[in-house]
Write a protein that holds these residues in place. Structure first.
Motif, mmCIF file in Angstrom:
data_model
loop_
_atom_site.group_PDB
_atom_site.id
_atom_site.type_symbol
_atom_site.label_atom_id
_atom_site.label_comp_id
_atom_site.label_asym_id
_atom_site.label_seq_id
_atom_site.Cartn_x
_atom_site.Cartn_y
_atom_site.Cartn_z
ATOM 1 N N UNK A 74 0.821 -1.219 0.000
ATOM 2 C CA UNK A 74 0.000 0.000 0.000
ATOM 3 C C UNK A 74 0.849 1.260 0.000
ATOM 4 N N UNK A 75 2.136 1.113 0.343
ATOM 5 C CA UNK A 75 3.051 2.253 0.317
ATOM 6 C C UNK A 75 3.735 2.425 -1.039
ATOM 7 N N UNK A 76 3.309 1.613 -2.020
ATOM 8 C CA UNK A 76 3.822 1.689 -3.392
ATOM 9 C C UNK A 76 5.338 1.490 -3.448
ATOM 10 N N UNK A 77 5.787 0.513 -2.682
ATOM 11 C CA UNK A 77 7.204 0.171 -2.603
ATOM 12 C C UNK A 77 7.385 -1.292 -2.963
ATOM 13 N N UNK A 78 8.235 -1.567 -3.951
ATOM 14 C CA UNK A 78 8.553 -2.934 -4.364
ATOM 15 C C UNK A 78 10.012 -3.205 -4.045
ATOM 16 N N UNK A 79 10.268 -4.407 -3.576
ATOM 17 C CA UNK A 79 11.625 -4.846 -3.244
ATOM 18 C C UNK A 79 12.115 -5.856 -4.287
ATOM 19 N N UNK A 80 13.317 -5.643 -4.789
ATOM 20 C CA UNK A 80 13.981 -6.692 -5.567
ATOM 21 C C UNK A 80 14.636 -7.595 -4.526
#
Length: 165
Positions: A74-80
């Motif tokens: 929901x914080x619009x953060x994606x982790x590789x």
């Protein structure tokens, strides 16, 4: 499927897991990345918050794999979470990173794309910096290994910093 002229990224299948586990555990890779069990990889294939992808070379052979987490964050953060390239010296890691970054910022509303990298992995840090990722800080001695504890460098790129080339 994501692709360039040289590599393609496609969804990982159960049939790919032997390759994934072999690549993850390979001597040239294992000291730089986390290790998951077959069950953890299998669970990731059906998790809507995770993208588990195979990197294929131009002949369609597996050259590595990638795991993205936070797809539904929901914080619009994606982790590789992981980039593992088994075919070394061909630029596949750099190409994979560019494909992922482009896809994330053109096909999602993601604001921040981030990753962590072992603090002694200067080669990977150089690749990430070349793709526009900026160092954010060090998680000191946060990973326990057989030899002791290791630190992780956190790096990220924000949507407004991304420049499609």
């Amino acid at each position: 499927m994501l692709h360039s002229e040289i590599i393609k990224l496609r969804a990982t299948t159960l049939e790919d897991l032997d390759f994934v586990l072999d690549a993850e555990g390979a001597e040239l890779n294992r000291r730089f990345i986390g290790q998951w069990s077959r069950d953890q990889h299998t669970a990731a294939l059906d998790d809507g918050d995770i993208m588990h992808l195979i990197v294929q070379d131009s002949a369609g052979e597996p050259a590595g794999y990638v795991i993205l987490t936070g797809i539904q964050d929901r914080n619009l953060t994606i982790c590789i979470q992981r980039i593992v390239i088994e075919t070394k010296g061909c630029g596949y890691g750099t190409m994979t990173l560019k494909l992922l970054t482009h896809w994330v910022f053109t096909h999602t509303d993601t604001h921040r794309l981030w990753l962590d990298v072992k603090d002694y992995n200067a080669r990977a840090q150089h690749v990430y910096e070349g793709a526009g990722f900026k160092p954010e800080g060090i998680l000191r001695e946060c990973v326990r290994t057989e030899e002791g504890f290791e630190s992780l460098q956190i790096m990220s790129i924000l949507r407004q910093e991304y420049r499609h080339e």
